[in-house]
Structure formats: structure tokens, C-alpha cells
Design an enzyme around this catalytic site. Structure first.
Site: not given
Length: 294
Positions: A103, A123, A175
Site C-alpha cells: 500500500y 476450454e 471442443d
């Protein structure tokens, strides 16, 4: 110049940081190339003998971080900036966590840097693991991502961020079936369930890498790899064919979907492994990247 183990008493750590920075300044003063040797670590390997003793606590070789190497300038800047913060904390006898440092210098940790040449979205996880085993990313300098089927919002946001920040081409491998095609369209056009956020999540630049019906003949896949479309599959294809964006923005994709319905067959990515487990990494994907995508 070499980096060492800094997990010692504060005084020793401060002495090493000062010595490290002093040596760096001397090197630069003598017009020497800026390079730093750092220990490499690992938590696993591919040794299947059972005799491996991998540990993140033990170094495994040396990596040279240098301005001569593409993408290393940002790493060097972050390293030196963090060392300066640690040095200041030690001088003031203060304690700070890694989160505190993040930070304090948040801007330096949000620059995305990569030497990748493209992004490949696959996929499913099985294909992802196959490519990992074949060291595909290392051999072809790319980023591989999987949504493990239908992608969740973080996966889609991460992909969009990479494409936007790195300006890399993105390809998708699914696919040859209705569900693979549906997943492909979610990446490019968005999902129906989150249509209100489509502009923030979709990657309109993504290209379809495969698999295609034409791959059956090109790679001489055996008949046993083909599966017959079910009644449910056909209904899903017919519903997808009515989507307006396939007519307007992706007519070639629509032709592939029409072919699927006309032939009444489907097949998976893994069917390409009928003759070789490594065909994806060795032949299929590289050839498609060179011009077999749509």
C-alpha cells in the site's frame, strides 16, 4: 552482483542492503552493465522417481536479472524500491508487513509486464495440464488461461485486463460441440445472464483457434473420435444459430456451427491425441497460430 539470504538480525540485514546498494552504485559508476544474480526456488519438478527433495526454502540455481533482458527493467525497479523501503524501516526501527509495503507503493505493483507473444484460452483444465506438461508456455512464449469449462467473472475480467494492458492477440481453443461453442461466444460476446456487464467482460478481439470440423480430415482422426449430436445438442445449436451477433459479427463462426448441425457430429480437443499426446503443443496450436484461426 549477487543477492543473498536476508533473514537475519536487523543490523545484519541493514549492513547487507547498504553493501548491496553501494556495490550497485560502484558498478554504474564504472559503466558496467546493471545485472543482479538472485536465487531461484521451486516447490515441484517433473522427477517421477520419488527421490526429489524440492523445497521453496532451498535455492535451485541462479537467475540473472538485467536491463539487457526484455521485461526485466520493471523487476529491477521494484526490487530496488522495496529494498529502500526496508532500509528506511530498519533505520527508524519500525516494523512493516509485506501488505504495508504494497500500500505504500501500490503503483509499482500494478504495472503488468510480460514477454509473451499471445494469449491462449483453453476450454478445460485437462488440456491446460497437457500443455503445462509439454512446457508449451516456455517453448512458445505465451500465456495460457483456462476457465475450466464455462468461465467465471474473475477469469473473464483477468483475460480482458491482459488483452487491454499487454495489447496481445488472444486465441480460444474449445471442443467442437455446442457447449464448447457456447463457451467461445461468452468470451467474445458475453453471457446472457450478465448481459448488463457484457461491455466490461467481453473480449471482442478473441479469435477461434479450433477445433474445427475440417480438422477431422486434416489430422486423419479415426471414426471412433466422432460422437453423435444428441437431441438436446441439436436444440442448443439451433438456438445459438438464431443469435444476431453470429450473423452480424461472426459469420464464419456461424458456418462452423451450421456444419456441426448438418453433419450431426461432435468431437473433443483430446481427440487430436489419438496418434500423439503432444500433438497440440508440437503441431496443432503452432500451425493454427500461423493462420488457421477465424
Amino acid at each position: 552482483m549477487e543477492g543473498g539470504d536476508l533473514f537475519q538480525c536487523p543490523t545484519e540485514v541493514l549492513r547487507k542492503i547498504n553493501g548491496f546498494i553501494r556495490a550497485l552504485v560502484v558498478d554504474l559508476g564504472h559503466n558496467q552493465r546493471l545485472s543482479i544474480a538472485v536465487d531461484r526456488h521451486r516447490i515441484f519438478c517433473s522427477d517421477s522417481s520419488g527421490n526429489c527433495f524440492c523445497s521453496s526454502d532451498l535455492p535451485y540455481g541462479i537467475e540473472i536479472v538485467s536491463l539487457e533482458k526484455e521485461g526485466h527493467a520493471c523487476r529491477l525497479y521494484i526490487l530496488l524500491r522495496v529494498l529502500m523501503i526496508i532500509q528506511q524501516l530498519l533505520l527508524e526501527n519500525k516494523h512493516g508487513s509485506k501488505r504495508d509495503i504494497y500500500y505504500m507503493e501500490q503503483s509499482i505493483f500494478t504495472d503488468i509486464v510480460s514477454v509473451a507473444q499471445y494469449i491462449l484460452v483453453v476450454e478445460k483444465e485437462s488440456v491446460f495440464q497437457r500443455l503445462a506438461n509439454d512446457k508449451f508456455c516456455e517453448r512458445h512464449h505465451c500465456i495460457v488461461i483456462t476457465g475450466r469449462g464455462y468461465p467465471d467473472v474473475p477469469t473473464r475480467r483477468f483475460l480482458r485486463l491482459l488483452v487491454k494492458e499487454l495489447h496481445l492477440p488472444a486465441y480460444c481453443l474449445v471442443d467442437f460441440d455446442p457447449y464448447g461453442f457456447d463457451i467461445l461466444t461468452i468470451y467474445r460476446f458475453g453471457s446472457m445472464q450478465m448481459s448488463y456487464d457484457a461491455k466490461l467482460l467481453r473480449v471482442s478481439e478473441i479469435r477461434w483457434l479450433g477445433v474445427f470440423f475440417s480438422d477431422l480430415e486434416r489430422y486423419q482422426l479415426p471414426e471412433r473420435c466422432l460422437l453423435t449430436l444428441t437431441t438436446e445438442d441439436k436444440k442448443k445449436v439451433e438456438a445459438m444459430l438464431s443469435r444476431c451477433y453470429l450473423h452480424q459479427e461472426a459469420p464464419q463462426w456461424r458456418l462452423e456451427l451450421e456444419m456441426m448441425l448438418h453433419k450431426g457430429v461432435k468431437f473433443e480437443i483430446e481427440a487430436l491425441a489419438a496418434y500423439s499426446l503432444s500433438i497440440l503443443a508440437d503441431a496443432y496450436i503452432p500451425r493454427k497460430i500461423q493462420g488457421g484461426h477465424i
